[in-house]
Write a protein that holds these residues in place. Structure first.
Motif, PDB file in Angstrom:
ATOM      1  N   THR A   5      -1.977  -8.945  -5.829  1.00 50.27           N
ATOM      2  CA  THR A   5      -2.488  -7.817  -5.049  1.00 50.27           C
ATOM      3  C   THR A   5      -3.222  -6.866  -5.983  1.00 50.27           C
ATOM      4  O   THR A   5      -2.794  -6.641  -7.119  1.00 50.27           O
ATOM      5  CB  THR A   5      -1.351  -7.060  -4.343  1.00 50.27           C
ATOM      6  N   THR A   6      -4.312  -6.325  -5.499  1.00 44.58           N
ATOM      7  CA  THR A   6      -5.039  -5.305  -6.253  1.00 44.58           C
ATOM      8  C   THR A   6      -4.681  -3.937  -5.691  1.00 44.58           C
ATOM      9  O   THR A   6      -4.863  -3.690  -4.486  1.00 44.58           O
ATOM     10  CB  THR A   6      -6.554  -5.518  -6.164  1.00 44.58           C
ATOM     11  N   CYS A   7      -4.158  -3.074  -6.537  1.00 39.65           N
ATOM     12  CA  CYS A   7      -3.752  -1.736  -6.099  1.00 39.65           C
ATOM     13  C   CYS A   7      -4.973  -0.925  -5.677  1.00 39.65           C
ATOM     14  O   CYS A   7      -5.956  -0.832  -6.427  1.00 39.65           O
ATOM     15  CB  CYS A   7      -3.017  -1.020  -7.232  1.00 39.65           C
ATOM     16  N   LEU A   8      -4.902  -0.358  -4.485  1.00 45.33           N
ATOM     17  CA  LEU A   8      -6.020   0.436  -3.985  1.00 45.33           C
ATOM     18  C   LEU A   8      -6.090   1.813  -4.637  1.00 45.33           C
ATOM     19  O   LEU A   8      -7.078   2.526  -4.468  1.00 45.33           O
ATOM     20  CB  LEU A   8      -5.891   0.605  -2.458  1.00 45.33           C
ATOM     21  N   ASN A   9      -5.055   2.170  -5.398  1.00 46.75           N
ATOM     22  CA  ASN A   9      -5.041   3.484  -6.048  1.00 46.75           C
ATOM     23  C   ASN A   9      -5.613   3.433  -7.461  1.00 46.75           C
ATOM     24  O   ASN A   9      -6.487   4.223  -7.807  1.00 46.75           O
ATOM     25  CB  ASN A   9      -3.616   4.038  -6.076  1.00 46.75           C
ATOM     26  N   CYS A  10      -5.130   2.467  -8.268  1.00 45.56           N
ATOM     27  CA  CYS A  10      -5.551   2.439  -9.676  1.00 45.56           C
ATOM     28  C   CYS A  10      -6.325   1.178 -10.052  1.00 45.56           C
ATOM     29  O   CYS A  10      -6.808   1.066 -11.178  1.00 45.56           O
ATOM     30  CB  CYS A  10      -4.335   2.596 -10.586  1.00 45.56           C
ATOM     31  N   ALA A  26       2.115  -2.042  -2.288  1.00 45.43           N
ATOM     32  CA  ALA A  26       1.062  -3.053  -2.225  1.00 45.43           C
ATOM     33  C   ALA A  26       0.467  -3.127  -0.822  1.00 45.43           C
ATOM     34  O   ALA A  26      -0.731  -3.305  -0.649  1.00 45.43           O
ATOM     35  CB  ALA A  26       1.631  -4.416  -2.633  1.00 45.43           C
ATOM     36  N   ASP A  27       1.324  -2.981   0.193  1.00 41.43           N
ATOM     37  CA  ASP A  27       0.876  -3.080   1.577  1.00 41.43           C
ATOM     38  C   ASP A  27       0.419  -1.709   2.071  1.00 41.43           C
ATOM     39  O   ASP A  27       1.095  -1.053   2.865  1.00 41.43           O
ATOM     40  CB  ASP A  27       2.016  -3.618   2.444  1.00 41.43           C
ATOM     41  N   THR A  28      -0.713  -1.273   1.588  1.00 44.34           N
ATOM     42  CA  THR A  28      -1.285   0.019   1.990  1.00 44.34           C
ATOM     43  C   THR A  28      -2.359  -0.232   3.043  1.00 44.34           C
ATOM     44  O   THR A  28      -3.403  -0.787   2.745  1.00 44.34           O
ATOM     45  CB  THR A  28      -1.901   0.752   0.787  1.00 44.34           C
ATOM     46  N   LYS A  29      -2.057   0.188   4.287  1.00 50.29           N
ATOM     47  CA  LYS A  29      -2.944  -0.099   5.406  1.00 50.29           C
ATOM     48  C   LYS A  29      -3.823   1.101   5.738  1.00 50.29           C
ATOM     49  O   LYS A  29      -3.647   2.198   5.214  1.00 50.29           O
ATOM     50  CB  LYS A  29      -2.121  -0.500   6.633  1.00 50.29           C
ATOM     51  N   LYS A  32      -3.585   5.038  10.841  1.00 44.38           N
ATOM     52  CA  LYS A  32      -3.661   4.968  12.290  1.00 44.38           C
ATOM     53  C   LYS A  32      -2.654   5.946  12.889  1.00 44.38           C
ATOM     54  O   LYS A  32      -1.831   6.522  12.189  1.00 44.38           O
ATOM     55  CB  LYS A  32      -3.386   3.535  12.770  1.00 44.38           C
ATOM     56  N   LEU A  33      -2.733   6.096  14.207  1.00 41.57           N
ATOM     57  CA  LEU A  33      -1.868   7.055  14.880  1.00 41.57           C
ATOM     58  C   LEU A  33      -0.399   6.730  14.673  1.00 41.57           C
ATOM     59  O   LEU A  33       0.414   7.622  14.419  1.00 41.57           O
ATOM     60  CB  LEU A  33      -2.186   7.082  16.383  1.00 41.57           C
ATOM     61  N   LEU A  34      -0.033   5.458  14.742  1.00 38.83           N
ATOM     62  CA  LEU A  34       1.360   5.074  14.555  1.00 38.83           C
ATOM     63  C   LEU A  34       1.839   5.444  13.160  1.00 38.83           C
ATOM     64  O   LEU A  34       2.976   5.902  12.981  1.00 38.83           O
ATOM     65  CB  LEU A  34       1.521   3.566  14.783  1.00 38.83           C
ATOM     66  N   GLU A  35       0.974   5.249  12.162  1.00 35.95           N
ATOM     67  CA  GLU A  35       1.336   5.609  10.791  1.00 35.95           C
ATOM     68  C   GLU A  35       1.517   7.113  10.652  1.00 35.95           C
ATOM     69  O   GLU A  35       2.402   7.593   9.944  1.00 35.95           O
ATOM     70  CB  GLU A  35       0.247   5.117   9.833  1.00 35.95           C
ATOM     71  N   LEU A  36       0.677   7.881  11.343  1.00 33.34           N
ATOM     72  CA  LEU A  36       0.796   9.336  11.318  1.00 33.34           C
ATOM     73  C   LEU A  36       2.133   9.783  11.893  1.00 33.34           C
ATOM     74  O   LEU A  36       2.826  10.626  11.310  1.00 33.34           O
ATOM     75  CB  LEU A  36      -0.354   9.965  12.113  1.00 33.34           C
TER      76      LEU A  36
END
Length: 271
Positions: A5-10, A26-29, A32-36
């Motif tokens: 996985t490639t980290c979306l942060n660093c 790693a599982d950064t989606k 969305k409203l549900l996440e909020l």
């Protein structure tokens, strides 16, 4: 084998659930409203959440919980300032949703309030009005009162010691006293939230104010009794004296500020 996985942060490439470089999942989606909703209410509804655990500890065993936090057991509990902000938000939402008024939460946005010394108020009336506003306003009053009370309780209990996790017995410093008192403010806020529905019954509103004050004093006594492991005959007078000293110090500071304001006003008028 976990997939790479490639980290979306660093930008680090790794295997597993969390990036070993920055700690992001790693599982950064996509947001969305549900996440909020999950991020907003998650800390408050989870059975094992720090929020519920901290609130339960403050209501059931306040002194023991505070002692554990001060000794270094920080992970299971909320920081008192963070918890206070959470509770204040809940309280404000419930208060204004149910339209229960500001029995316990002062109004700091009222532009009609007389705040000047030249408004016809005598200096004594001015001082007591400022103290009353501070006591009534939970937005800033509790933090400021805890700041004034911490040195007073530290002075009273400077010879009393608390057993640390490494078995050392040390007195609490002023900062630790402040944290203990802020946890007590959180307990006061929890009580305020619990009795909000009862405040809809107009005929018992005055009783609720008295009951709230009694609960505040009682929980403060219990907190210090459990925190220091002392008896009732010692914890009760210490808390009462500490509250009295806090009021005296707060009054003295208010008088000093009022006198400075009067002096500035006189100098300004003279010019």
């Amino acid at each position: 084998m976990d997939r790479m996985t490639t980290c979306l942060n660093c930008g680090n490439t790794f295997e597993g659930e969390y990036c070993p470089h920055c700690g992001q999942k790693a599982d950064t989606k996509r947001l969305k409203l549900l996440e909020l909703l999950r991020n907003s209410i998650g800390p408050f509804v989870g059975g094992d959440s720090k929020f519920l655990r901290t609130c339960r500890g403050l209501l059931v065993r306040p002194g023991h919980m505070v002692r554990e936090y001060l000794q270094g057991k920080r992970a299971p509990y909320y920081n008192p300032l963070q918890l206070y902000i959470f509770l204040l938000t809940i309280y404000a939402i419930l208060t204004y949703t149910l339209n229960t008024g500001d029995i316990f939460l002062g109004d700091i946005t009222n532009s009609d309030r007389k705040t000047g010394i030249d408004s016809g108020y005598a200096i004594v009336d001015y001082i007591f009005n400022r103290i009353d506003e501070l006591n009534d306003n939970k937005l800033y009053g509790s933090i400021l009162l805890a700041s004034f009370a911490a040195p007073c309780f530290w002075k009273l209990l400077r010879k009393s010691k608390v057993v640390r996790l490494d078995s050392r017995q040390l007195p609490l410093n002023i900062t630790e006293q402040f944290y203990a008192l802020m946890y007590h403010s959180c307990t006061s806020m929890i009580i305020s939230i619990v009795i909000i529905p009862l405040s809809l019954i107009k005929c018992i509103s005055e009783f609720l104010v008295v009951a709230h004050a009694v609960c505040n004093i009682s929980y403060l006594v219990v907190l210090y009794r459990q925190l220091y492991g002392i008896r009732w005959r010692k914890s009760i007078p210490i808390c009462l004296i500490g509250m009295a000293l806090t009021t005296i110090v707060l009054s003295a500071v208010t008088v000093f500020i009022a006198l400075i304001a009067i002096l500035i006003q006189l100098v300004t008028e003279g010019l």
